[in-house]
Scaffold this active site. Sequence first.
Site, mmCIF file in Angstrom:
data_model
loop_
_atom_site.group_PDB
_atom_site.id
_atom_site.type_symbol
_atom_site.label_atom_id
_atom_site.label_comp_id
_atom_site.label_asym_id
_atom_site.label_seq_id
_atom_site.Cartn_x
_atom_site.Cartn_y
_atom_site.Cartn_z
ATOM 1 N N SER A 228 0.824 -1.173 0.024
ATOM 2 C CA SER A 228 -0.063 0.103 0.112
ATOM 3 C C SER A 228 0.959 1.240 -0.035
ATOM 4 O O SER A 228 1.605 1.519 -0.786
ATOM 5 C CB SER A 228 -0.820 -0.235 1.230
ATOM 6 O OG SER A 228 -1.881 0.925 1.239
ATOM 7 N N ASP A 383 -9.548 -5.008 -5.427
ATOM 8 C CA ASP A 383 -8.846 -3.859 -4.210
ATOM 9 C C ASP A 383 -9.967 -2.798 -4.618
ATOM 10 O O ASP A 383 -10.056 -2.131 -5.774
ATOM 11 C CB ASP A 383 -7.630 -3.634 -4.960
ATOM 12 C CG ASP A 383 -6.895 -2.562 -4.013
ATOM 13 O OD1 ASP A 383 -7.591 -1.617 -3.533
ATOM 14 O OD2 ASP A 383 -5.618 -2.829 -3.539
ATOM 15 N N HIS A 415 -8.331 -4.838 -0.298
ATOM 16 C CA HIS A 415 -7.042 -4.305 -0.360
ATOM 17 C C HIS A 415 -6.519 -4.605 0.860
ATOM 18 O O HIS A 415 -5.286 -4.960 1.177
ATOM 19 C CB HIS A 415 -7.361 -2.565 -0.240
ATOM 20 C CG HIS A 415 -5.958 -1.780 -0.074
ATOM 21 N ND1 HIS A 415 -5.225 -1.699 -1.155
ATOM 22 C CD2 HIS A 415 -5.425 -1.465 1.010
ATOM 23 C CE1 HIS A 415 -4.158 -0.945 -0.728
ATOM 24 N NE2 HIS A 415 -4.181 -0.853 0.462
#
Length: 480
Positions: A228, A383, A415
Amino acid sequence: MGQLTAFGLLASAATALALVLPHDNITTSPPSPDPISTAYYAAGYLPPPTYDPWYSPPSGWESTVPGTPLRIRQPAYPSINVRGCKDTLQILYRSSDTHGNASWSVVTVFRPNDTYFNSLPPLNTKNFAGRLKGRGVVSYQVPSDSVAPDAAPSNLLQGQEPYGEMRDLLMRGWIVAVPDYEGPRASYCAGAQAGYATLDAIRAVRAVAGTHVGIDPESSRYALWGYSGGGFAAGFAMELMGRYAPDLIGKLVGAAVGGPSPNLTTVAQAMNKKDTAGLVVASLVGVVDQWPEAREYLRSRLKAEGTYNATGFLKIEKMSGVEALMAYKDQDVYDYFVGGKSDIWGSESNGIIQAVVDKDAVMGVHEAPPKEVPVFVYKAAKDEMSAVEETDVLVESYCKGGARVLYHRNHEGGHNDELWAGRLRTMDFLRTVLDGWTGANMTIPDVGKCITEDVKVPLDVTCLLPEWWWGGAPRPAECG
Ligand SMILES: *[C@@H]1O[C@H](CO)[C@@H](O)[C@H](O)[C@H]1NC(C)=O
Ligand SMILES: *[C@@H]1O[C@H](CO)[C@@H](O)[C@H](O)[C@H]1NC(C)=O
Ligand SMILES: *[C@@H]1O[C@H](CO)[C@@H](O)[C@H](O)[C@H]1NC(C)=O
Ligand SMILES: *[C@@H]1O[C@H](CO)[C@@H](O)[C@H](O)[C@H]1NC(C)=O
Ligand SMILES: *[C@@H]1O[C@H](CO)[C@@H](O)[C@H](O)[C@H]1NC(C)=O
Ligand SMILES: *[C@@H]1O[C@H](CO)[C@@H](O)[C@H](O)[C@H]1NC(C)=O
C-alpha cells in the site's frame, strides 16, 4: 476473522501505533530539560523526532554524497517488542528531497536473535521458518500514511510493530531495515522523496554493514518490500534506481511491491466519504508539502469557518495514519474547500494540485525498474482503493521498459485482506532472491520476461498476527 478486515484491522493497529504520539507542544521549542523527552526516557522510550536533537544532521551534511551515514546510535531502542529481534540501531543519513535537493532521513535496523532463530522448528508450511541463514537485509517500507513527523516509523515502531511482518522477516534470519521514507517533513505521497529515501537507506546500511550491522559488506544482499503506502515507496525506489542509484545493481536483488495505488487522483476519488477519507486528507496535505506554490494554494482554498474549516483539516499534521482514519471517517473531504471538489480536481480547478500529483504521485511515469532486479507485484483483483486495471497498466509499462516482473492478481479479498494474504508469497519471493532457495513455488522471470498469474489465496491470518494480538498468550504451536 471478521474483526480483522477493513477498518477493524486499522483500528487494532491504532491502539498499537497511536499510543506514543504526543499531540501538543510539537511546534513550540521545548524548555530544557524538556519535560516530554524526560517523560519518554523515564518510560523506557526514545523521545519523538520533534523533541529529539538526534534528529538533525551535523553541519556540513549537505556536501556529503547521498547515502552517507551522518549519525549512528547503537543500541537505539531501550527495549524492543518484536519477537526474534536482538537489538536495533539507527542511522541518520544524507538523502534527497522530492526535487533532488539535499535532505536527510533515518533508518532503523532490527538485527535478528540468532539463538532464537537456531531454536526454531524445521520448516513447515505454516511458519515457513527460514533454515538457510541468509544474511539478507530486507528494507521494509511501513505504510505509515501520515503527515506528522512524530509518526515516523523510527519513533512508532519502538512501541510495537503493527502487523507482524518484521517478526516474520527476523524469523527467517534476515536483518530488517525500516526507513522513514517520507523524510523529515513527513511528506506522505511525495513519490520521488519516498524513492530516494528508500534507496539511500540501503546505501547507508551497506556503508556500516561490517562495522555496525555485523554482516559482510561485500556478500550481503538487499531486497525491498512494501504494501500500500509502503508499496508506493518501494515502487518509486525501483523506478528511480537506474538513474539515482545504479551502484545498487547487483546488491539489491529483488523488490516486492504489494497493493500499489498507481495514480493518487483515482485513489482519492475511491477513498472519499468512506472509512478511508482520512487518507485523502493526508495525501492532499502530504503531496503538496514540498511544492510551496501548491501548498499555499491548497491552504488558501480551505474554509475559514464552519464545521469543516482549515483548523480541522490541518489538524492532521499531528496525527498518525490511524488517528487520521478515525478523525475523518466517512467525511466528504471536499466540504473543507471553499469551491468544493473543483478547487482540487477537474477542468474547473486551476490544475495546480493535479500537476503536482501527475509529477510526483503517479507510478509508471519515471523509468521501469532496472532489468537486473526481479520485481514481485501483488494486488487484490477486487482492490477497492485502486482498481486492479491500473496496476495491470503499470506492470505492462514496467515490462515494456525491460523490467522482469512476477505479477500476482489475487481473486480473493480486497485491499486490507491482501496486506495479509500476500505475506507468505512475499516471504517465498524474498527467500528465492535473497537466499537462492529453490523450494518456493515462485517463478522468478528471466531477464526481459514478465509473468502474470491469477491466484486464489484465501485470508488466513492465524500465524501472521503480531505478538501483541495474542495478549501475552502463546502463539498457536503450529505457527512455530
Ligand atoms: C505542553 O508543555 C507545557 C510546558 O512544558 C506543559 O505544561 C503542558 O502540559 C504540555 N502539554 C501537553 C499536552 O503535553
Ligand atoms: C530545490 O531545487 C529546485 C530545482 O532544482 C530549486 O529551484 C529550488 O530552489 C531548490 N530548493 C531549495 C530549498 O534548495
Ligand atoms: C535470544 O533468543 C534466546 C532463545 O529464544 C533467548 O533466550 C534470549 O533471551 C534472546 N535474546 C534477546 C536479546 O532477545
Ligand atoms: C473550525 O472547526 C473546529 C472543529 O474542527 C471548530 O471547533 C471551530 O469552532 C471551527 N472554527 C470556526 C471559526 O468555525
Ligand atoms: C491520473 O488519473 C487522472 C484521473 O483519471 C488522469 O486525469 C491523469 O492523467 C492521471 N495521471 C497520469 C500521470 O497518468
Ligand atoms: C504454484 O503456483 C501456481 C501459480 O501461482 C499455482 O497454480 C499452483 O497451485 C502452486 N502450486 C503449489 C504446490 O502451491
